[in-house]
Design a protein around this motif. Sequence first.
Motif, PDB file in Angstrom:
ATOM      1  N   PHE A  93      47.334  85.360  67.926  1.00 27.97           N
ATOM      2  CA  PHE A  93      46.530  84.476  67.087  1.00 27.97           C
ATOM      3  C   PHE A  93      46.570  83.072  67.685  1.00 27.97           C
ATOM      4  CE2 PHE A  93      48.026  87.749  63.965  1.00 27.97           C
ATOM      5  CZ  PHE A  93      46.789  88.394  63.862  1.00 27.97           C
ATOM      6  N   CYS A  94      45.380  82.539  67.917  1.00 22.83           N
ATOM      7  CA  CYS A  94      45.286  81.347  68.756  1.00 22.83           C
ATOM      8  C   CYS A  94      44.584  80.205  68.004  1.00 22.83           C
ATOM      9  CB  CYS A  94      44.460  81.752  69.985  1.00 22.83           C
ATOM     10  SG  CYS A  94      44.345  80.504  71.229  1.00 22.83           S
ATOM     11  N   VAL A  95      45.156  79.014  68.101  1.00 30.78           N
ATOM     12  CA  VAL A  95      44.494  77.823  67.557  1.00 30.78           C
ATOM     13  C   VAL A  95      43.631  77.262  68.689  1.00 30.78           C
ATOM     14  CG1 VAL A  95      44.824  75.538  66.559  1.00 30.78           C
ATOM     15  CG2 VAL A  95      46.392  77.395  65.960  1.00 30.78           C
ATOM     16  N   VAL A  96      42.309  77.342  68.525  1.00 31.58           N
ATOM     17  CA  VAL A  96      41.417  77.122  69.667  1.00 31.58           C
ATOM     18  C   VAL A  96      40.965  75.653  69.750  1.00 31.58           C
ATOM     19  CG1 VAL A  96      40.717  79.545  69.861  1.00 31.58           C
ATOM     20  CG2 VAL A  96      39.406  78.038  68.385  1.00 31.58           C
ATOM     21  N   ASP A  97      41.851  74.827  70.279  1.00 32.36           N
ATOM     22  CA  ASP A  97      41.547  73.396  70.403  1.00 32.36           C
ATOM     23  C   ASP A  97      40.468  73.127  71.458  1.00 32.36           C
ATOM     24  OD1 ASP A  97      43.337  74.216  72.373  1.00 32.36           O
ATOM     25  OD2 ASP A  97      44.587  72.407  72.291  1.00 32.36           O
ATOM     26  N   MET A  98      40.376  74.017  72.467  1.00 31.29           N
ATOM     27  CA  MET A  98      39.334  73.802  73.489  1.00 31.29           C
ATOM     28  C   MET A  98      37.931  74.045  72.908  1.00 31.29           C
ATOM     29  SD  MET A  98      41.547  75.453  76.526  1.00 31.29           S
ATOM     30  CE  MET A  98      40.236  76.048  77.530  1.00 31.29           C
ATOM     31  N   HIS A  99      37.829  74.983  71.980  1.00 29.17           N
ATOM     32  CA  HIS A  99      36.543  75.157  71.299  1.00 29.17           C
ATOM     33  C   HIS A  99      36.213  73.936  70.439  1.00 29.17           C
ATOM     34  CE1 HIS A  99      36.788  79.576  72.135  1.00 29.17           C
ATOM     35  NE2 HIS A  99      35.491  79.382  72.264  1.00 29.17           N
ATOM     36  N   ALA A 100      37.258  73.356  69.837  1.00 27.77           N
ATOM     37  CA  ALA A 100      37.014  72.253  68.898  1.00 27.77           C
ATOM     38  C   ALA A 100      36.359  71.049  69.568  1.00 27.77           C
ATOM     39  CB  ALA A 100      38.324  71.844  68.227  1.00 27.77           C
ATOM     40  N   ILE A 101      36.675  70.810  70.868  1.00 26.86           N
ATOM     41  CA  ILE A 101      36.117  69.598  71.488  1.00 26.86           C
ATOM     42  C   ILE A 101      34.648  69.749  71.919  1.00 26.86           C
ATOM     43  CG2 ILE A 101      38.359  68.674  72.208  1.00 26.86           C
ATOM     44  CD1 ILE A 101      37.519  69.484  75.135  1.00 26.86           C
ATOM     45  N   THR A 102      34.029  70.882  71.583  1.00 28.94           N
ATOM     46  CA  THR A 102      32.587  70.994  71.846  1.00 28.94           C
ATOM     47  C   THR A 102      31.796  70.073  70.907  1.00 28.94           C
ATOM     48  OG1 THR A 102      32.448  72.925  70.410  1.00 28.94           O
ATOM     49  CG2 THR A 102      32.674  73.351  72.766  1.00 28.94           C
ATOM     50  N   VAL A 103      32.439  69.638  69.820  1.00 28.20           N
ATOM     51  CA  VAL A 103      31.869  68.517  69.043  1.00 28.20           C
ATOM     52  C   VAL A 103      32.897  67.391  69.086  1.00 28.20           C
ATOM     53  CG1 VAL A 103      30.519  70.071  67.564  1.00 28.20           C
ATOM     54  CG2 VAL A 103      32.712  69.258  66.765  1.00 28.20           C
ATOM     55  N   ARG A 104      32.450  66.153  68.919  1.00 27.05           N
ATOM     56  CA  ARG A 104      33.366  65.015  69.090  1.00 27.05           C
ATOM     57  C   ARG A 104      34.509  65.062  68.088  1.00 27.05           C
ATOM     58  NH1 ARG A 104      32.257  64.896  73.378  1.00 27.05           N
ATOM     59  NH2 ARG A 104      30.544  63.796  74.361  1.00 27.05           N
ATOM     60  N   GLN A 105      35.722  64.849  68.591  1.00 26.31           N
ATOM     61  CA  GLN A 105      36.915  64.830  67.738  1.00 26.31           C
ATOM     62  C   GLN A 105      37.656  63.527  67.978  1.00 26.31           C
ATOM     63  OE1 GLN A 105      37.657  67.358  65.677  1.00 26.31           O
ATOM     64  NE2 GLN A 105      36.223  68.881  66.478  1.00 26.31           N
ATOM     65  N   ASP A 106      38.341  63.055  66.953  1.00 30.94           N
ATOM     66  CA  ASP A 106      39.261  61.941  67.130  1.00 30.94           C
ATOM     67  C   ASP A 106      40.545  62.544  67.718  1.00 30.94           C
ATOM     68  OD1 ASP A 106      41.457  60.308  66.654  1.00 30.94           O
ATOM     69  OD2 ASP A 106      40.638  59.464  64.816  1.00 30.94           O
ATOM     70  N   PRO A 107      40.963  62.103  68.938  1.00 30.20           N
ATOM     71  CA  PRO A 107      42.087  62.774  69.617  1.00 30.20           C
ATOM     72  C   PRO A 107      43.368  62.835  68.785  1.00 30.20           C
ATOM     73  CG  PRO A 107      41.011  61.209  71.082  1.00 30.20           C
ATOM     74  CD  PRO A 107      40.376  61.024  69.741  1.00 30.20           C
ATOM     75  N   LYS A 108      43.665  61.751  68.088  1.00 25.63           N
ATOM     76  CA  LYS A 108      44.915  61.725  67.303  1.00 25.63           C
ATOM     77  C   LYS A 108      44.834  62.756  66.166  1.00 25.63           C
ATOM     78  CE  LYS A 108      47.827  58.337  64.910  1.00 25.63           C
ATOM     79  NZ  LYS A 108      47.589  58.505  63.483  1.00 25.63           N
ATOM     80  N   LYS A 109      43.663  62.777  65.537  1.00 24.20           N
ATOM     81  CA  LYS A 109      43.472  63.725  64.419  1.00 24.20           C
ATOM     82  C   LYS A 109      43.499  65.167  64.916  1.00 24.20           C
ATOM     83  CE  LYS A 109      40.656  61.752  60.754  1.00 24.20           C
ATOM     84  NZ  LYS A 109      39.227  61.557  60.560  1.00 24.20           N
ATOM     85  N   LEU A 110      42.897  65.381  66.083  1.00 25.03           N
ATOM     86  CA  LEU A 110      42.850  66.748  66.608  1.00 25.03           C
ATOM     87  C   LEU A 110      44.272  67.271  66.843  1.00 25.03           C
ATOM     88  CD1 LEU A 110      41.230  69.203  67.594  1.00 25.03           C
ATOM     89  CD2 LEU A 110      41.145  68.159  69.854  1.00 25.03           C
ATOM     90  N   ARG A 111      45.111  66.387  67.394  1.00 25.86           N
ATOM     91  CA  ARG A 111      46.510  66.782  67.628  1.00 25.86           C
ATOM     92  C   ARG A 111      47.198  67.154  66.317  1.00 25.86           C
ATOM     93  NH1 ARG A 111      46.852  63.789  72.196  1.00 25.86           N
ATOM     94  NH2 ARG A 111      46.696  61.829  71.070  1.00 25.86           N
ATOM     95  N   GLU A 112      47.007  66.298  65.301  1.00 28.22           N
ATOM     96  CA  GLU A 112      47.650  66.560  63.999  1.00 28.22           C
ATOM     97  C   GLU A 112      47.112  67.856  63.385  1.00 28.22           C
ATOM     98  OE1 GLU A 112      47.994  61.845  62.855  1.00 28.22           O
ATOM     99  OE2 GLU A 112      46.617  63.121  61.688  1.00 28.22           O
ATOM    100  N   GLN A 113      45.793  68.016  63.475  1.00 27.00           N
ATOM    101  CA  GLN A 113      45.188  69.201  62.840  1.00 27.00           C
ATOM    102  C   GLN A 113      45.602  70.489  63.536  1.00 27.00           C
ATOM    103  OE1 GLN A 113      41.061  68.165  63.028  1.00 27.00           O
ATOM    104  NE2 GLN A 113      41.184  66.793  61.302  1.00 27.00           N
TER     105      GLN A 113
END
Length: 337
Positions: free
Chosen positions: A43-63
């Motif tokens: 089971f994978c948390v897909v952070d690379m998929h998430a950046i296909t739309v703009r993310q706040d880097p600090k928030k992305l790390r926390e999320q």
Amino acid sequence: MEVTEKRQRVFSGIQPSGNITMGNYMGAITNWVAMQDLYDCLFCVVDMHAITVRQDPKKLREQTLSLLALLIGCGLDPEKNIMYIQSHVPQHAELSWILNCYTMYGELSRMTQFKDKSQKHADNINAGLFDYPVLMAADILLYNADYVPIGEDQKQHLELARNIAQRFNNHHGEVFTVPEPYIPKVGGRIMSLAEPDKKMSKSDTNPNAYILLLDKPDDIMRKFKRAVTDSEAKVEYREGKSGVNNLMTIYSVATGKSISEIENEFAGKGYGDFKTAVGEAVVEMLRPIREKTEDVLKNKDYLESVYAKNAALASRLAERNLEKIRKKVGFVAKPRG
Ligand code: TYM
């Protein structure tokens, strides 16, 4: 001699983009929990998929970290399953490139999620957004997963992953397992509480449209009381009653009762009683999840040990398969050491 049967493999992923909804839970995570004792699961948390739309880097790390904690809170055991963060296993990106060369422009252009997201993010229709389903295919095919537990909205992406696997196999022999989707019969598509003809989505601008897994009981009750129904005042599952059908589906998943049992339970009763019952069932379903997640989040060292250990396991499996794939496409073997 003891015969040990190899267990079939399961892979699934979830994006750390914002909060996780009850739709994610009912459409996918409940099946992940059910499958963990029967299959070898990743089971994978897909952070690379998430950046296909703009993310706040600090928030992305926390999320990303809080999503991993939430998955443990939902009952997934990191000792039984390989639970990790996608960007920690670079083989996903490498296979994605190879599979790009076995995916047609026309196929990607037909993806409904791409069309929806390009409308929503018209100022940022980047190549990653277009290529998103190929990375998803790479996630799955990298581990030769047999089953992929997902909600209905991901079915088209899975169909594409199957086509890519078959195309590659036609060229190079039986390299990839062709994966099967695993979609719940009830709960595969949970709808918005405010506009029940639309999917429940964490990116909805109206917070009354969705229930988040970590919502407080009062908020959950309020959102269900406001849920859009119809003017019939009959708890019946029928075409044209999308609001009521959705609430019945949610109640069914939360309590384990069948749709006909629910119709009997609320025969002659109005929507007020019904909505209160749905709200209370969901509060009870989510209470242990919230409590466990809060506990896990307090222990950052534990969380780090989980994703570190599991990324190493995933990477080992991935590398073994990728070595075969590189050879099949004609790359010179990497020098050892
Ligand atoms: P994501 O993060 O949007 O959603 C995670 C899972 O939740 C399901 N889901 C729903 N199910 C029922 N009703 C809803 N309203 C609802 N909303 C979401 C989704 O179908 C999904 O199963 N591309 C994937 C993540 C991914 C993936 C993978 C999945 C990346 N690689 C490999 C499987 C295998 C996604 O965006 O899911």
